[in-house]
Write an enzyme that holds these catalytic residues in place. Structure first.
Site, mmCIF file in Angstrom:
data_model
loop_
_atom_site.group_PDB
_atom_site.id
_atom_site.type_symbol
_atom_site.label_atom_id
_atom_site.label_comp_id
_atom_site.label_asym_id
_atom_site.label_seq_id
_atom_site.Cartn_x
_atom_site.Cartn_y
_atom_site.Cartn_z
ATOM 1 N N HIS A 157 7.851 -16.076 -10.789
ATOM 2 C CA HIS A 157 7.978 -16.676 -9.444
ATOM 3 C C HIS A 157 7.982 -15.606 -8.351
ATOM 4 C CE1 HIS A 157 9.398 -20.332 -11.606
ATOM 5 N NE2 HIS A 157 10.006 -19.433 -12.374
ATOM 6 N N SER A 278 -7.705 1.035 10.535
ATOM 7 C CA SER A 278 -7.855 -0.017 11.535
ATOM 8 C C SER A 278 -8.407 0.619 12.800
ATOM 9 C CB SER A 278 -6.497 -0.652 11.806
ATOM 10 O OG SER A 278 -6.458 -1.185 13.110
ATOM 11 N N LYS A 284 -2.655 2.560 10.145
ATOM 12 C CA LYS A 284 -3.003 1.652 9.041
ATOM 13 C C LYS A 284 -3.878 2.269 7.979
ATOM 14 C CE LYS A 284 -3.011 -2.462 9.109
ATOM 15 N NZ LYS A 284 -2.366 -3.734 8.869
ATOM 16 N N GLU A 291 -8.945 -6.506 -1.335
ATOM 17 C CA GLU A 291 -9.077 -7.751 -0.561
ATOM 18 C C GLU A 291 -10.466 -8.351 -0.709
ATOM 19 O OE1 GLU A 291 -6.504 -7.431 3.375
ATOM 20 O OE2 GLU A 291 -7.555 -5.583 2.946
#
Ligand code: ARG
Length: 459
Positions: A157, A278, A284, A291
């Site tokens: 979980h 970024s 970043k 992704e």
């Protein structure tokens, strides 16, 4: 009169827009090598059963060789008016061999021809992908071996559950990809069926020796029913289905890589070469590769839905709808290939932050089950031990402490079975070491699992 290869019964030429709409050359040109291989086998077979002369076959086979060269040198202009790769190859052969080229299509239809081409193509690609999967497994097992004894929290979980070895976690993925390889290998049996000779749908009046064609092309068997031969795309659906499962595995893994590389987890660092920045936030470093793999899973699953929807209402036998099978197939092959490739390169450069994993194991009562097991070992029934351990957890939570931070007398207050040796028993090291069941996360078991995997991969 129309100049099309099928133009005999037509008096008007095709509408320009229809020509564009009908054409598949932009997509199916990648079948050129399979198409030529199939035609060469067809010619050899026709010469063998004397449908054409040996001499003629030889000249046409040489001509096809030159066509292949010219395609590879980009010397052949593809055009919508020639519709697909089959017509282009035949037309180019005409330029090489003159009227003789018109004999090539004897006893054959584009319906069985395209079924053959896709099968030749997919056999090669499936084998290639199996190799790619194995290469990726090697990278996975390499990383696991390098960090063989590193302990991390195991989750259920997405809540910390029990400690496991990082290598054990990675080997879970090894198993998934092993099943993907099994599925792809098994599906090869059904791709490896030679359909040529079915012609349009009914077979042909020429005495084709299909068994000989099979042998020349190195197929495992000959298809048994001509109607099925030209209308079956199960093998395409099956491939995309297996590829979808494999992408789903890659996507689950990607999700973990994304989580693990976040500052909230900090379990891993992905090297700069496999991340991007970024354009606005200078700090970043984004896990774009992971992704994108996760994102591309959507298009492969989309390809599966697309081919199933394409096929689901088609009457026997060939229908032009089936020309639409190639885009989802090729896109699936390309997507799976590049995802495996990029991960195989990325994995050796993943840095594992052992301390962060360890620190995460030290909060969240990962040893609560083992505390219960401790009491069971000293004679308490498990259900009761579970409840006692639960009370101890609740007490520790109130103190903002972990179980091992409670004093012996505090622990003792929950059960007088608790002795000093409890601290060793619920330590991370011992919790791992005690998990000796086959397939569990024990140090010895995981070492053996790594040995097994390396053996399977010839490392
Ligand atoms: N380009 C077609 C396809 O990919 C080849 C088969 C065409 N057959 C036909 N009868 N029009 O499906």
């Amino acid at each position: 009169m129309s100049e099309k290869l099928w133009g005999g019964r037509f008096s008007e030429s095709t509408d320009e827009l229809v020509e564009k709409f009908n054409a598949s050359i932009d997509v199916d040109k990648r079948l050129y090598a399979s198409d030529i291989e199939g035609s060469i086998a067809h010619l050899k077979m026709m010469a063998k059963v004397s449908i054409i002369e040996e001499e003629e076959a030889r000249a046409l086979i040489q001509g096809l060789g030159r066509v292949k060269d010219r395609i590879e040198k980009d010397e052949i202009a593809f055009s919508n008016s020639l519709e697909d790769i089959h017509m282009h190859v035949e037309d180019a052969l005409g330029r090489e061999c003159g009227d003789l080229a018109r004999k090539l299509h004897t006893g054959r239809s584009r319906n069985d021809q395209v079924a053959l081409d896709v099968r030749i193509y997919l056999k090669k690609e499936t084998r290639h992908l199996i190799g790619m999967l194995r290469a990726f497994q090697r990278a996975l097992v390499g990383l696991a071996r390098e960090h063989q004894d590193v302990i991390m929290p195991g989750y259920t979980h997405l809540q910390r559950a029990q400690p496991v070895l990082f290598a054990h976690h990675l080997l879970a993925y090894y198993e998934m990809f092993k099943r993907d390889i099994e599925r792809l290998s098994d599906s090869l049996k059904r791709v490896d069926v030679m359909p040529l000779g079915a012609a349009a749908l009914a077979g042909t009046t020429y005495p084709l020796d299909r068994e000989y064609t099979r042998e020349v092309l190195g197929f495992g068997s000959v298809s048994d029913n001509s109607i099925d031969s030209v209308s079956d795309r199960d093998f395409v659906i099956e491939f995309i289905s297996h590829a979808s499962i494999c992408m789903m595995h890659l996507s689950r893994m990607s999700e973990e890589l994304i989580l693990w590389s976040s500052s909230e987890f900090s379990f891993i660092t992905i090297s700069d070469a496999f991340t991007t920045g970024s354009s606005i936030m200078p700090q970043k470093k984004n896990p774009d590769v992971a992704e994108l793999v996760r994102g591309k899973t959507g298009r492969v699953i989309g390809n599966l839905v697309s081919i199933l929807t394409l096929m689901k209402s088609l009457p026997m036998a060939y229908n032009k709808d089936m020309q639409e099978d190639k885009e989802p197939l090729f896109d699936t092959v390309d997507t799976l290939n590049i995802c495996l490739d990029v991960y195989t390169r990325m994995f050796p450069h993943i840095r594992v932050n052992q301390e962060a994993m360890l620190a995460a194991c030290q909060r969240g009562f990962l040893n609560a089950t083992d505390f219960a097991d401790y009491l069971v070992n000293r004679g308490m029934p498990f259900r009761q031990a579970h409840s006692v351990a639960g009370q101890a957890v609740a007490f520790a939570l109130g103190q903002n402490k972990e179980l091992e931070q409670l004093s012996l007398s505090e622990l003792h207050s929950f059960s007088d079975l608790v002795q000093e040796d409890v601290y060793g028993f619920i330590s991370l090291e011992q919790m791992i070491a005690r998990r000796i069941t086959y397939g569990g996360t024990g140090f010895a078991g995981v070492k053996e699992a790594l040995d097994r995997a390396e053996k399977e991969l010839n490392i």
